[in-house]
Design a protein around this motif. Structure first.
Motif, PDB file in Angstrom:
ATOM      1  N   SER A 129       0.925  -0.545   0.282  1.00 39.71           N
ATOM      2  CA  SER A 129       0.142   0.205   0.382  1.00 39.71           C
ATOM      3  C   SER A 129       1.010   0.935  -0.022  1.00 39.71           C
ATOM      4  O   SER A 129       0.449   2.374  -0.624  1.00 39.71           O
ATOM      5  CB  SER A 129      -1.013   0.367   1.545  1.00 39.71           C
ATOM      6  N   GLN A 174      -8.262   0.440  -0.360  1.00 43.96           N
ATOM      7  CA  GLN A 174      -8.807  -1.195   0.913  1.00 43.96           C
ATOM      8  C   GLN A 174      -9.771  -1.455   0.554  1.00 43.96           C
ATOM      9  O   GLN A 174     -10.854  -2.615   0.945  1.00 43.96           O
ATOM     10  CB  GLN A 174      -7.440  -1.334   1.239  1.00 43.96           C
ATOM     11  N   ASP A 222      -5.849  -0.809  -4.522  1.00 44.27           N
ATOM     12  CA  ASP A 222      -5.144  -1.731  -3.318  1.00 44.27           C
ATOM     13  C   ASP A 222      -5.939  -2.199  -2.009  1.00 44.27           C
ATOM     14  O   ASP A 222      -7.167  -2.044  -1.839  1.00 44.27           O
ATOM     15  CB  ASP A 222      -4.519  -0.437  -1.676  1.00 44.27           C
ATOM     16  N   GLU A 223      -5.640  -3.937  -3.185  1.00 42.14           N
ATOM     17  CA  GLU A 223      -6.290  -4.638  -2.334  1.00 42.14           C
ATOM     18  C   GLU A 223      -8.097  -4.950  -2.129  1.00 42.14           C
ATOM     19  O   GLU A 223      -9.226  -4.651  -1.784  1.00 42.14           O
ATOM     20  CB  GLU A 223      -6.758  -5.238  -1.215  1.00 42.14           C
TER      21      GLU A 223
END
Ligand SMILES: Nc1ncnc2c1ncn2[C@@H]1O[C@H](COP(=O)(O)OP(=O)(O)O)[C@@H](O)[C@H]1O
Ligand SMILES: [Mg+2]
Lengths: 251, 266
Positions: free
Chosen positions: B49, B92, B168-169
């Motif tokens: 990240s 995320q 990010d994920e």
């Protein structure tokens, strides 16, 4: 049982108030308590009607003026103090405790000192209200301004927003619930401050009427003035609550 | 040395907390070519990240330089609006603003960039429709589920058609089938638009399925340990998952990550 929540919200408190008035009437009748200590609800009502045009209307207008002007100065002032100090960690640490002390100080106790400087001036009452309301509005707004989740600020940075733009786009809306807590507490303190200012400064107003009436043993008139003062406080509080429900629609 | 479309050169990042200084990244270099789809995988806390947050100018590197499309970031000055608008970032967590409706959240980047919102109305609706959220356009985030919010976060990141999309994920809170549908949708968008995509995931299969290249990282301090080209051709579909070569790539990467984890335990 299914309860219609809107109707309940409106009716339930009204029923409770009616029950309390009935209880008040019963206590007066059963204990046979002296008129000078606790007049019956009906007697207070009569005093309110009889004295309305003579004194109460003028006193109410005087109090409303002090409350509204004081409150309308305190709101932007408290907000600006909170907004500016929220930008500096040191300011938050140093100003917050001072604001809390000011919030807890009964400002009417300063009247004798102010009188030494300025003599008796009608604007003194407004000053008392401003001094009493500003800190509670500032403290609550400030605590809202400083607890913004990091992720919410990161999104602003990701979109290229700078400090003040990010303040108005994220910090302020995020703090709205706390800001309104401060504004509503401000309504309560505003009413208290206006009444105590009337008592310590004199020159009209509902607080002044309460003091004069009780010293003349016109207890029914004193209670009538108290009822009107309470209604003013509640009305101010309700106006702010309605504005809140219009602005904070997302909860 | 010739610069790539995105060049991360000898970047280190140290986080200062009240008591510690955490070396999140140590001297890492990465490159991304225009139009590439690259994944970054690695154990939690290895700095994945942190890397894309630096490319998105959310945080600044402690050392090293980042260059995007010929412009090298100044480590003291925020990016210009023009530079920022080339980038899209998907967090995320959904990270929606609760005081805006679903659609207002999606439109937020455009509003801040000063675009004419009416011009983008159709695009916003079609993106909302694409993730099955059009009927919730006027709902507030508190009224929709976590998975729905996540999908709104995804389309907010791409509403302004960025040249570079960092994710990010992004599918953390989503179930397997929604994830697969969105991944296929993402590949289609990538093919149609030529967007450069940097995709972070802890799911190795997902990385292999989607990417042309996978960076593998290790943690403490975060470093790049492998840069693996995924030669599975242009056409990526879920059918690939059964193929032998697909399995080989996954095993190779899992072994790389596993080795580090094992070495850590010893
Ligand atoms: N704001 C921060 N303050 C302190 N430490 C941080 C911060 N952000 C990240 N870190 C640390 O940096 C390291 C890398 O974090 P991160 O990039 O989030 O890893 P990943 O995304 O790979 O899980 C972790 O050890 C994390 O604790
Ligand atoms: Mg991460």
């Amino acid at each position: 049982m299914k309860i219609n929540s809107k109707a309940v919200n409106i009716c339930a408190p009204i029923i409770v108030i009616i029950l309390l008035i009935i209880l008040w009437q019963i206590i007066c009748t059963v204990t046979n308590i002296s008129f000078h200590v606790l007049p019956k609800p009906g007697e207070v009502g009569t005093a309110l009607v009889e004295n309305f045009r003579g004194t109460i209307l003028l006193d109410t207008m005087a109090s409303v003026k002090v409350m509204l002007i004081g409150y309308c100065i305190a709101v932007p002032l408290g907000f600006v103090i909170a907004a500016i100090s929220s930008q500096f960690t040191l300011a938050v640490r140093s100003i917050m405790p001072v604001l809390i002390i000011l919030m807890l100080t009964p400002m009417a106790t300063l009247v004798p000192i102010f009188k030494l400087f300025w003599g008796v001036d009608p604007t003194l009452k407004i000053l008392i209200v401003v001094l009493q309301c500003t800190p509670v509005i500032a403290v609550n707004s400030l605590s809202g301004f400083i607890y913004v989740p990091e992720a919410k600020k990161e999104l602003m940075r990701a979109l290229g927003c700078r400090k003040w733009e990010s303040f108005f786009r994220v910090t302020v809306p995020n703090a709205m619930p706390q800001i309104f807590t401060g504004l509503k507490l401000g309504c309560i303190l505003c009413t208290i401050a206006a009444m105590s200012a009337d008592i310590s400064v004199g020159q009209g107003g509902l607080g002044y009427r309460i003091q004069v009436a009780s010293s003349l043993s016109a207890t029914d008139l004193a209670y009538a003035a108290i009822v009107v003062a309470a209604i003013l406080g509640v009305a101010l509080y309700m106006i702010v609550s309605v504005i809140e429900s219009r602005i904070v629609t997302w909860k | 040395m010739e610069k790539s479309y995105i060049s991360i050169e000898n970047v280190s990042k140290v986080f200062q907390t009240r008591k510690h200084s955490i070396a999140a990244l140590k001297d890492i270099s990465m490159r991304f070519e225009k139009g590439e789809f690259v994944s970054i995988v690695g154990p939690s806390g290895c700095g994945k990240s942190t890397i894309i947050r630096m490319v998105d100018d959310i945080i600044k590197p402690t050392e090293g330089s980042i260059t995007v499309d010929g412009f090298t970031y100044d480590n003291n000055v925020p990016l210009s609006s023009e530079q920022i608008q080339k980038l899209g970032f998907i967090f995320q967590i959904p990270n929606l603003y609760p005081w805006f409706t679903v659609k207002e959240n999606v439109m937020l980047p455009l509003k801040i960039y000063g675009k004419d919102l009416k011009e983008y109305d159709e695009r916003a609706n079609s993106l909302l429709d694409g993730v099955g959220m059009l009927e919730y356009a006027n709902a507030y985030p508190a009224e929709i589920s976590g998975g729905m919010s996540q999908r709104i976060g995804v389309i907010r990141g791409m509403i302004h058609s960025p040249d570079i999309l960092m994710m990010d994920e992004p599918y953390g809170a989503l179930d397997e089938s929604t994830r697969e549908t969105l991944n296929m949708e993402l590949l289609k968008i990538w093919k149609d638009t030529g967007t450069t995509i940097i995709f972070i995931t802890h799911n190795v299969e997902e990385a292999v399925l989607l990417s042309e290249r996978v960076y593998v990282m290790e943690s403490h301090p975060g470093r790049v340990i492998a840069d693996i080209k995924i030669d599975l051709g242009e056409e990526r579909t879920l059918d690939l998952i059964g193929e032998e070569r697909f399995g080989e790539y996954c095993t190779e990467i899992e072994n790389l990550i596993g080795k580090i984890e094992l070495a850590k335990i010893k």
